[in-house]
Design a protein around this motif. Structure first.
Motif, PDB file in Angstrom:
ATOM      1  N   PHE A   1       0.848  -1.191   0.000  1.00 14.38           N
ATOM      2  CA  PHE A   1       0.000   0.000   0.000  1.00 14.38           C
ATOM      3  C   PHE A   1       0.879   1.234   0.000  1.00 14.38           C
ATOM      4  O   PHE A   1       2.037   1.213   0.443  1.00 14.38           O
TER       5      PHE A   1
ATOM      6  N   LEU B   1      -3.337   5.618   2.869  1.00 20.32           N
ATOM      7  CA  LEU B   1      -4.051   4.737   3.790  1.00 20.32           C
ATOM      8  C   LEU B   1      -4.084   5.398   5.166  1.00 20.32           C
ATOM      9  O   LEU B   1      -3.044   5.809   5.683  1.00 20.32           O
TER      10      LEU B   1
ATOM     11  N   HIS C   1      -5.372   1.039   8.431  1.00 19.56           N
ATOM     12  CA  HIS C   1      -4.182   0.193   8.505  1.00 19.56           C
ATOM     13  C   HIS C   1      -4.234  -0.706   9.734  1.00 19.56           C
ATOM     14  O   HIS C   1      -3.932  -1.912   9.675  1.00 19.56           O
TER      15      HIS C   1
END
Length: 588
Positions: free
Chosen positions: A118, A123, A128
């Motif tokens: 990612f 994110l 996460h």
């Protein structure tokens, strides 16, 4: 500045781009890669450079995800986009209903172990953590963005100029905002990544995002009532000495280095802070974005500005509706409707921009909740159809958002029954008195009850927050099953129940409302109650109402509303439009 009609990405573009991405996965030794519709600032709206989800998959909605694995790939969309995604995204991508099926749940069924890469700027910390907790067998290595690596003509980052929001419209000097918020910090500093939070805090606006007047940058609010602003100097060239001595500007390239050098606890909002920021801080403290709630609770100047903007916008809407009513069915297309409405808003000579891409959906297109007309999808607005028009304007004194569903010719029974039930829900919220402390999830059922009685519902929230010449979608307040923030006086929300029959028609009725204190009643035992002030003054199409389904109280509310619409707007209209408005506001 205004609506353009760009062709939707062809579905056959998805497979070759997915193939190229999978080649990058193999080179990086990854089993998958996450592609959100997000940017480093974690706001709702993104610049063309950050439209990675759209570029890869063809999906153009304002929220969604793609999970690309070596053998499978899926696009995740919520209830607003489930019809749209079918038309835009090639079959090589699975379509997943989100959030009913979470990213972690889907990934967990197809990838037990391995490496899921990612971009740490795209994110949030919250997501996460959720992925790491639910997928213990996977490693989640941050990596360079693999979509960027295969996007040869990716646009450059935006470089829009920043300008000051006048104090008479902001209602509070930004120096006072900084001091007020700094006193409430429970840390030595708080990192702010959301563009509209930075714009509100510093009484500035920007032009990095279409339709939303915000700059791209980062800020750190310090406990000593100072702010460090990370923004390209070129963007600040027109700002003069507006920021003042409490604000220090730094280059965006210095942001992560400066974060690493901060001492004492530093607060982040894990819902909007990207992983890259948290990693630079090492051990940040969780806390809400300090601007979110103060920004949501509008002061007197912001509310007055919003009322003025809605009055101006209502005049444009009524001129548009009167014109629309004079057109013969079948002579207009959806694009023609959009162009005329935007012309009416421009004619106010006060419009800065539209507040989002105008939705003009007739017939089956109206059932696509966030439909965007293109040259490929444009169609005539025909006899017996419903036309759903959801639109808004950005004015220096306020942001508007209104939806009206209009009968073209003679509507059918199914349409009028559904429309009336949607209207009953909108009226129920408008009339509601409720104890202070209730949240949007407590209000939401009132909008749906009449639909539920007939076994009907809609797949989106009932209302979102709205900014003051800022984002048309503003948190943290919302009227929805997931709305947990208590409503407070000064908050502005939309009130927009709807109903959508795929392949047939769509209905939505939307006014903006402001939370205000309710007068105390004789014998009242609840210490404090709240109610809603209606901000939107545009007639509702009575041709679509089955009056037998309305209670006396509902009829009285609608007749009173239309009386106020006429008395508010008629003195400012030409004779012909005023006559049309008189008919549209007739007593039922």
């Amino acid at each position: 500045m205004f609506q353009t009609f760009v062709e939707t990405a062809s579905p056959d573009q998805g497979p070759p781009r997915l193939t190229a991405l999978r080649e990058k996965l193999a080179e990086a030794g990854l089993d998958g890669f996450l592609i959100p519709r997000a940017d480093a600032h974690q706001g709702e709206d993104v610049a063309p450079r950050d439209e990675r989800l759209s570029w890869l998959t063809g999906f153009t909605g304002s929220a969604g995800w793609c999970v690309a694995l070596r053998e499978r790939a899926a696009v995740f969309v919520d209830g607003r986009y489930r019809v749209q995604v079918k038309a835009q995204v090639a079959d090589v991508f699975e379509k997943v209903d989100w959030p009913e099926t979470s990213l972690a749940d889907w990934i967990g069924t197809v990838l037990d172990t391995g490496k899921l890469g990612f971009d740490p700027w795209l994110l949030s910390v919250d997501l996460h953590r959720a992925l790491a907790d639910k997928l213990p067998g996977l490693t989640l290595p941050p990596t360079d963005n693999l979509v960027d690596a295969i996007w040869p003509d990716q646009p450059a980052p935006p470089q829009g100029r920043v300008f000051a929001q006048p104090l008479d419209l902001a209602g509070e000097p930004h120096a006072d905002k900084i001091t007020r918020l700094a006193k409430d910090l429970s840390a030595q500093a708080a990192v702010i990544t959301l563009p509209d939070s930075i714009a509100w805090l510093l009484n500035i606006r920007g032009s990095d995002i279409a339709r939303t007047p915000v700059p791209h940058g980062f800020a750190v609010l310090h406990a000593d009532a100072t702010v460090t602003l990370y923004l390209d100097a070129a963007k600040l060239a027109d700002l003069g000495d507006h920021l003042g001595p409490q604000v220090t500007t730094r280059a965006p390239e210095d942001f992560l280095t400066d974060l690493a050098a901060l001492t004492g606890p530093v607060q982040i909002d894990p819902a909007s802070c990207p992983v890259a920021v948290a990693d630079a801080l090492g051990d940040p403290k969780d806390g809400p974005d300090p601007c979110l709630l103060p920004k949501a609770i509008k002061n007197a100047a912001e509310l007055d500005g919003t009322r003025a903007a809605h009055h101006r916008d209502a005049l444009a809407m009524v001129r548009f509706l009167a014109w629309l009513d004079a057109q013969a069915p079948g002579t207009l297309t959806e694009i023609g409707v959009v162009k005329r409405l935007e012309e009416e808003r421009r004619a106010t000579n006060a419009l800065r921009d539209i507040s989002f891409e105008t939705i003009s959906g007739s017939g089956a297109n109206g059932a696509i909740v966030h439909y965007r007309v293109t040259d490929n999808t444009d169609r005539p607005v025909g006899e017996g159809e419903l036309l759903l028009v959801d639109s808004g304007g950005q004015y220096v004194d306020g942001t508007t958002d209104i939806t009206r569903t209009i009968a073209i010719g003679t509507p059918g029974r199914d349409e009028t029954q559904a429309f009336t039930r949607v209207l009953k829900g909108m009226i129920a919220v408008s009339r509601l008195r409720f104890p202070k402390g209730l949240a949007g999830r407590d209000i939401d059922p009132f909008a749906r009850a009449a639909l539920w009685e007939a076994g009907l519902d809609y797949g989106h929230g009932t209302g979102h927050g709205v900014g003051s010449y800022l984002s048309v979608h503003e948190g943290p307040q919302r009227i929805a099953r997931t709305g947990t923030v208590p409503l407070e006086a000064g908050m502005i929300l939309s009130n927009e129940p709807g109903f959508y029959r795929e392949g047939a028609f769509g209905i939505r009725i939307e006014n903006l409302i402001a939370v205000q204190s309710a007068p105390k009643l004789d014998g009242q035992t609840v210490p404090q109650m709240l109610e809603f002030e209606t901000l939107t003054w545009v007639p509702i199409d009575t041709r679509l109402i089955d009056v037998t389904l309305l209670t006396e109280a509902e009829r009285n509310w609608l007749n009173s509303y239309h009386k106020q619409v006429y008395e508010t707007l008629a003195p400012h209209l030409d004779a012909a439009t005023g006559q049309w408005l008189s008919g549209a506001c007739s007593v039922i």
